[in-house]
Motif scaffolding. Sequence first.
Motif, PDB file in Angstrom:
ATOM      1  N   TYR A   1     -10.583  12.832  -5.244  1.00  0.00           N
ATOM      2  CA  TYR A   1      -9.953  11.645  -4.653  1.00  0.00           C
ATOM      3  C   TYR A   1      -9.348  11.990  -3.289  1.00  0.00           C
ATOM      4  O   TYR A   1      -9.472  11.220  -2.326  1.00  0.00           O
ATOM      5  CB  TYR A   1      -8.868  11.109  -5.580  1.00  0.00           C
ATOM      6  CG  TYR A   1      -9.358  10.218  -6.699  1.00  0.00           C
ATOM      7  CD1 TYR A   1      -9.530   8.862  -6.508  1.00  0.00           C
ATOM      8  CD2 TYR A   1      -9.625  10.731  -7.974  1.00  0.00           C
ATOM      9  CE1 TYR A   1      -9.968   8.037  -7.534  1.00  0.00           C
ATOM     10  CE2 TYR A   1     -10.061   9.920  -9.007  1.00  0.00           C
ATOM     11  CZ  TYR A   1     -10.229   8.566  -8.786  1.00  0.00           C
ATOM     12  OH  TYR A   1     -10.666   7.747  -9.796  1.00  0.00           O
ATOM     13  N   GLY A   2      -8.689  13.122  -3.194  1.00  0.00           N
ATOM     14  CA  GLY A   2      -8.050  13.518  -1.946  1.00  0.00           C
ATOM     15  C   GLY A   2      -9.048  13.821  -0.842  1.00  0.00           C
ATOM     16  O   GLY A   2      -8.834  13.457   0.327  1.00  0.00           O
ATOM     17  N   GLU A   3     -10.149  14.484  -1.189  1.00  0.00           N
ATOM     18  CA  GLU A   3     -11.168  14.786  -0.190  1.00  0.00           C
ATOM     19  C   GLU A   3     -11.872  13.521   0.303  1.00  0.00           C
ATOM     20  O   GLU A   3     -12.145  13.364   1.499  1.00  0.00           O
ATOM     21  CB  GLU A   3     -12.210  15.747  -0.769  1.00  0.00           C
ATOM     22  CG  GLU A   3     -11.725  17.160  -1.009  1.00  0.00           C
ATOM     23  CD  GLU A   3     -12.784  18.034  -1.659  1.00  0.00           C
ATOM     24  OE1 GLU A   3     -12.505  19.216  -1.895  1.00  0.00           O
ATOM     25  OE2 GLU A   3     -13.908  17.535  -1.934  1.00  0.00           O
ATOM     26  N   PHE A   4     -12.139  12.607  -0.617  1.00  0.00           N
ATOM     27  CA  PHE A   4     -12.959  11.446  -0.290  1.00  0.00           C
ATOM     28  C   PHE A   4     -12.259  10.502   0.684  1.00  0.00           C
ATOM     29  O   PHE A   4     -12.918   9.676   1.334  1.00  0.00           O
ATOM     30  CB  PHE A   4     -13.332  10.707  -1.571  1.00  0.00           C
ATOM     31  CG  PHE A   4     -14.461   9.726  -1.397  1.00  0.00           C
ATOM     32  CD1 PHE A   4     -15.758  10.174  -1.256  1.00  0.00           C
ATOM     33  CD2 PHE A   4     -14.222   8.366  -1.381  1.00  0.00           C
ATOM     34  CE1 PHE A   4     -16.810   9.280  -1.096  1.00  0.00           C
ATOM     35  CE2 PHE A   4     -15.251   7.463  -1.215  1.00  0.00           C
ATOM     36  CZ  PHE A   4     -16.552   7.920  -1.078  1.00  0.00           C
ATOM     37  N   VAL A   5     -10.943  10.616   0.799  1.00  0.00           N
ATOM     38  CA  VAL A   5     -10.200   9.796   1.760  1.00  0.00           C
ATOM     39  C   VAL A   5     -10.814   9.912   3.153  1.00  0.00           C
ATOM     40  O   VAL A   5     -10.792   8.958   3.940  1.00  0.00           O
ATOM     41  CB  VAL A   5      -8.712  10.209   1.783  1.00  0.00           C
ATOM     42  CG1 VAL A   5      -7.989   9.629   2.980  1.00  0.00           C
ATOM     43  CG2 VAL A   5      -8.029   9.745   0.489  1.00  0.00           C
TER      44      VAL A   5
ATOM     45  N   ALA B   1     -13.075   7.344   8.059  1.00  0.00           N
ATOM     46  CA  ALA B   1     -14.203   7.233   8.992  1.00  0.00           C
ATOM     47  C   ALA B   1     -14.651   5.790   9.173  1.00  0.00           C
ATOM     48  O   ALA B   1     -15.256   5.449  10.194  1.00  0.00           O
ATOM     49  CB  ALA B   1     -15.369   8.074   8.501  1.00  0.00           C
ATOM     50  N   LEU B   2     -14.357   4.929   8.202  1.00  0.00           N
ATOM     51  CA  LEU B   2     -14.730   3.521   8.287  1.00  0.00           C
ATOM     52  C   LEU B   2     -13.579   2.646   8.769  1.00  0.00           C
ATOM     53  O   LEU B   2     -13.705   1.419   8.790  1.00  0.00           O
ATOM     54  CB  LEU B   2     -15.233   3.033   6.926  1.00  0.00           C
ATOM     55  CG  LEU B   2     -16.482   3.748   6.403  1.00  0.00           C
ATOM     56  CD1 LEU B   2     -16.929   3.156   5.084  1.00  0.00           C
ATOM     57  CD2 LEU B   2     -17.616   3.696   7.414  1.00  0.00           C
ATOM     58  N   GLY B   3     -12.475   3.277   9.140  1.00  0.00           N
ATOM     59  CA  GLY B   3     -11.353   2.525   9.688  1.00  0.00           C
ATOM     60  C   GLY B   3     -10.235   2.250   8.716  1.00  0.00           C
ATOM     61  O   GLY B   3      -9.275   1.552   9.054  1.00  0.00           O
ATOM     62  N   GLY B   4     -10.316   2.783   7.491  1.00  0.00           N
ATOM     63  CA  GLY B   4      -9.284   2.544   6.497  1.00  0.00           C
ATOM     64  C   GLY B   4      -7.994   3.282   6.811  1.00  0.00           C
ATOM     65  O   GLY B   4      -8.008   4.360   7.406  1.00  0.00           O
ATOM     66  N   THR B   5      -6.878   2.690   6.420  1.00  0.00           N
ATOM     67  CA  THR B   5      -5.558   3.298   6.585  1.00  0.00           C
ATOM     68  C   THR B   5      -4.770   3.128   5.299  1.00  0.00           C
ATOM     69  O   THR B   5      -5.055   2.241   4.489  1.00  0.00           O
ATOM     70  CB  THR B   5      -4.784   2.644   7.743  1.00  0.00           C
ATOM     71  OG1 THR B   5      -4.682   1.224   7.515  1.00  0.00           O
ATOM     72  CG2 THR B   5      -5.492   2.870   9.074  1.00  0.00           C
ATOM     73  N   ASP B   6      -3.780   3.995   5.105  1.00  0.00           N
ATOM     74  CA  ASP B   6      -2.906   3.927   3.930  1.00  0.00           C
ATOM     75  C   ASP B   6      -3.734   3.903   2.645  1.00  0.00           C
ATOM     76  O   ASP B   6      -3.558   3.049   1.776  1.00  0.00           O
ATOM     77  CB  ASP B   6      -2.001   2.685   4.008  1.00  0.00           C
ATOM     78  CG  ASP B   6      -0.909   2.689   2.945  1.00  0.00           C
ATOM     79  OD1 ASP B   6      -0.519   3.790   2.486  1.00  0.00           O
ATOM     80  OD2 ASP B   6      -0.442   1.594   2.565  1.00  0.00           O
ATOM     81  N   LEU B   7      -4.628   4.862   2.514  1.00  0.00           N
ATOM     82  CA  LEU B   7      -5.565   4.889   1.389  1.00  0.00           C
ATOM     83  C   LEU B   7      -5.025   5.740   0.242  1.00  0.00           C
ATOM     84  O   LEU B   7      -4.366   6.751   0.471  1.00  0.00           O
ATOM     85  CB  LEU B   7      -6.908   5.460   1.852  1.00  0.00           C
ATOM     86  CG  LEU B   7      -7.575   4.719   3.010  1.00  0.00           C
ATOM     87  CD1 LEU B   7      -8.866   5.421   3.410  1.00  0.00           C
ATOM     88  CD2 LEU B   7      -7.851   3.259   2.654  1.00  0.00           C
ATOM     89  N   PRO B   8      -5.314   5.356  -1.003  1.00  0.00           N
ATOM     90  CA  PRO B   8      -4.879   6.154  -2.155  1.00  0.00           C
ATOM     91  C   PRO B   8      -5.610   7.489  -2.192  1.00  0.00           C
ATOM     92  O   PRO B   8      -6.791   7.569  -1.853  1.00  0.00           O
ATOM     93  CB  PRO B   8      -5.243   5.278  -3.352  1.00  0.00           C
ATOM     94  CG  PRO B   8      -6.384   4.430  -2.865  1.00  0.00           C
ATOM     95  CD  PRO B   8      -6.098   4.169  -1.415  1.00  0.00           C
ATOM     96  N   ALA B   9      -4.916   8.535  -2.627  1.00  0.00           N
ATOM     97  CA  ALA B   9      -5.496   9.883  -2.581  1.00  0.00           C
ATOM     98  C   ALA B   9      -5.510  10.582  -3.928  1.00  0.00           C
ATOM     99  O   ALA B   9      -5.857  11.765  -3.996  1.00  0.00           O
ATOM    100  CB  ALA B   9      -4.743  10.733  -1.564  1.00  0.00           C
ATOM    101  N   THR B  10      -5.142   9.887  -5.013  1.00  0.00           N
ATOM    102  CA  THR B  10      -5.230  10.435  -6.360  1.00  0.00           C
ATOM    103  C   THR B  10      -5.749   9.345  -7.291  1.00  0.00           C
ATOM    104  O   THR B  10      -5.809   8.160  -6.927  1.00  0.00           O
ATOM    105  CB  THR B  10      -3.857  10.908  -6.885  1.00  0.00           C
ATOM    106  OG1 THR B  10      -3.004   9.753  -7.053  1.00  0.00           O
ATOM    107  CG2 THR B  10      -3.207  11.901  -5.932  1.00  0.00           C
ATOM    108  N   LYS B  11      -6.095   9.730  -8.521  1.00  0.00           N
ATOM    109  CA  LYS B  11      -6.550   8.736  -9.497  1.00  0.00           C
ATOM    110  C   LYS B  11      -5.445   7.729  -9.787  1.00  0.00           C
ATOM    111  O   LYS B  11      -5.701   6.510  -9.808  1.00  0.00           O
ATOM    112  CB  LYS B  11      -6.991   9.437 -10.777  1.00  0.00           C
ATOM    113  CG  LYS B  11      -7.475   8.491 -11.864  1.00  0.00           C
ATOM    114  CD  LYS B  11      -7.945   9.254 -13.101  1.00  0.00           C
ATOM    115  CE  LYS B  11      -8.409   8.294 -14.196  1.00  0.00           C
ATOM    116  NZ  LYS B  11      -8.909   9.023 -15.399  1.00  0.00           N
TER     117      LYS B  11
ATOM    118  N   GLU C   1      -3.207   2.191  -9.144  1.00  0.00           N
ATOM    119  CA  GLU C   1      -2.092   1.365  -8.692  1.00  0.00           C
ATOM    120  C   GLU C   1      -2.510   0.457  -7.539  1.00  0.00           C
ATOM    121  O   GLU C   1      -2.158  -0.724  -7.495  1.00  0.00           O
ATOM    122  CB  GLU C   1      -0.935   2.261  -8.257  1.00  0.00           C
ATOM    123  CG  GLU C   1       0.317   1.498  -7.843  1.00  0.00           C
ATOM    124  CD  GLU C   1       1.445   2.440  -7.431  1.00  0.00           C
ATOM    125  OE1 GLU C   1       2.492   1.935  -6.971  1.00  0.00           O
ATOM    126  OE2 GLU C   1       1.288   3.665  -7.574  1.00  0.00           O
ATOM    127  N   CYS C   2      -3.298   1.020  -6.613  1.00  0.00           N
ATOM    128  CA  CYS C   2      -3.779   0.237  -5.476  1.00  0.00           C
ATOM    129  C   CYS C   2      -4.659  -0.918  -5.949  1.00  0.00           C
ATOM    130  O   CYS C   2      -4.495  -2.069  -5.515  1.00  0.00           O
ATOM    131  CB  CYS C   2      -4.550   1.141  -4.516  1.00  0.00           C
ATOM    132  SG  CYS C   2      -5.329   0.294  -3.128  1.00  0.00           S
TER     133      CYS C   2
END
Length: 339
Positions: A192-196, A201-211, A216-217
């Motif tokens: 999850y942390g790596e895939f952020v 790269a697609l413009g996302g911000t404030d993305l979840p980094a764990t399961k 929750e998101c």
Amino acid sequence: MIPLPHHKLARHLAERFDRYFDTQVRSRFFKGLDFAGPEGDPGWFGPGSAVWYVHSHTPILSFGLACAAYLEGLDPSIYWMGVDHSRITARDADGRPTGEFDPEGAAVRFGHSLSFFIGTAYGSTETAERLARTVRAMHHTVKGTRPDGLAYDADDPDWLRWNYATVVWGLATAHERYHPRPLRGKALDRYYGEFVRVGHALGGTDLPATKAETLECLKAYLPRLAVAPGKAARTGPNLRDTPTTLLTGPFMDWAIRDTLPDWAARMVMHRPPNPVELRARRAALWLALNGAHALTGPLKEFRQAQARVAAGVTSAPSAPAYEPGTDPIRSRQEAEALA
């Protein structure tokens, strides 16, 4: 006909699959993507990463993409984006959407998605950057208004966050449930942390980094979600007479809904069967996905990536170079030409 020995049969099937993949997928959707060079280039993640491990199992990756697309579609704006802009919706001779499902358009979208998530995972750095540029260019053109008057915009940070969370959830959950040696706990959170990096790269911000953060998101979006007409027409009991293909049909529809978070499953009235049947169904899919992978092995692209870094990497994996707002303005035709 004299039966082939087991190892020769396996090799024969693997070669047939590679020829099929070459003509139906690789030649159409992997054009210009580099996995063999430059020597030592780790790409965005590099060998030993959780992303390389998860994405190298192509059948489970494919299933995970289908799971992600289903969950993503619980946002009505996604439905109307598809009606107005996607090839998945069939169109009449004048280009007007009919509301019907277009299998060929869905196959094209799946092919592009597969190349994106394989290429950004273990392609060269330039390959990953190129793929991200192409997807961003397409997103920049997806803007419009729903019939209820609500505007949609594929560049909206809230939409990008929802889209990202559905993708990483679908891929990680398919891996966790069906991979023969799945990552779990902290090891899965590493994925999850790596895939952020892909989301950024697609413009996302404030993305979840764990399961936990991803769950929750996803649930935070519940007030704006609904089962749109297209979703209702192509799920559950409404699929009884649908022909079964690799990622469609009643059983696959059930298997996809079986990966949904509990609250999302309730939205589409998904109820698990009794424990014995549930275990049998999951076991059947486990055998199908892993049997396919055992026969075909990793894709040629993954083997090329492994050879590319066999002598070591020349640098640490690089973060995507994109800075939001820096892309040139392109028309839909120009964006599609990048693919």
